[in-house]
Design a protein around this motif. Structure first.
Motif, short mmCIF file in Angstrom:
data_model
loop_
_atom_site.label_atom_id
_atom_site.label_comp_id
_atom_site.label_asym_id
_atom_site.label_seq_id
_atom_site.Cartn_x
_atom_site.Cartn_y
_atom_site.Cartn_z
N ARG A 39 0.81 -1.22 0.00
CA ARG A 39 0.00 0.00 0.00
C ARG A 39 0.84 1.27 0.00
N SER A 55 -8.27 -4.53 13.20
CA SER A 55 -8.59 -3.65 12.06
C SER A 55 -9.48 -4.33 11.04
N GLU A 59 -13.74 -3.66 10.42
CA GLU A 59 -13.70 -2.89 9.17
C GLU A 59 -15.11 -2.68 8.62
N GLU A 60 -15.52 -1.43 8.46
CA GLU A 60 -16.87 -1.11 7.99
C GLU A 60 -17.16 -1.59 6.57
N LYS A 61 -16.15 -1.80 5.77
CA LYS A 61 -16.36 -2.30 4.41
C LYS A 61 -16.77 -3.77 4.39
N HIS A 62 -16.46 -4.50 5.46
CA HIS A 62 -16.70 -5.94 5.48
C HIS A 62 -17.85 -6.38 6.38
N TRP A 63 -18.31 -5.49 7.26
CA TRP A 63 -19.34 -5.86 8.23
C TRP A 63 -20.44 -4.82 8.23
N HIS A 73 -24.20 -11.27 10.55
CA HIS A 73 -22.99 -11.13 9.74
C HIS A 73 -22.59 -12.46 9.09
N ASN A 84 -17.19 -15.39 5.77
CA ASN A 84 -16.78 -14.04 5.40
C ASN A 84 -15.26 -14.03 5.36
N ALA A 86 -13.24 -11.78 5.63
CA ALA A 86 -12.66 -10.83 6.59
C ALA A 86 -12.64 -11.40 8.01
#
Length: 95
Positions: A39, A55, A59-63, A73, A84, A86
């Motif tokens: 990154r 982290s 993570e809001e993108k995954h849950w 979930h 999932n 994540a």
């Protein structure tokens, strides 16, 4: 173990407990065997890497609701258990 397939909500609750409580926030230490670009950052050879699992578990993108206990979930729209990617409650692979 045979009953696990017929208990998707229970399976979802168990997975959600592991995700939400963040029982093991750090993964096993890893070691960079060569310089790695990640990154936009360079991780020099011989660096010790401590993956922070918190982290990804929040993570809001995954849950859908990362800061709430929510067994959904791990359930699909039909109430079946779903994995999932994540979900890393105990370790993370670093390559």
């Amino acid at each position: 173990m045979e009953d696990r397939k017929s208990l998707p909500f229970t399976d979802g609750v168990i997975h959600e407990v592991q995700r939400f409580l963040d029982i093991v926030p750090f993964s096993v230490p890893h070691y960079a065997f060569k310089d790695v670009s990640f990154r936009g950052y360079t991780i020099p050879k011989d660096t010790i890497i401590l993956p922070l699992l918190h982290s990804v578990l929040k993570e809001e993108k995954h849950w859908a609701t990362p800061w709430s206990f929510n067994p959904q979930h791990f359930l699909d729209q039909n109430g079946n258990f779903k994995k999932n990617p994540a979900f890393l409650p105990f370790s993370a692979a670093v390559s």
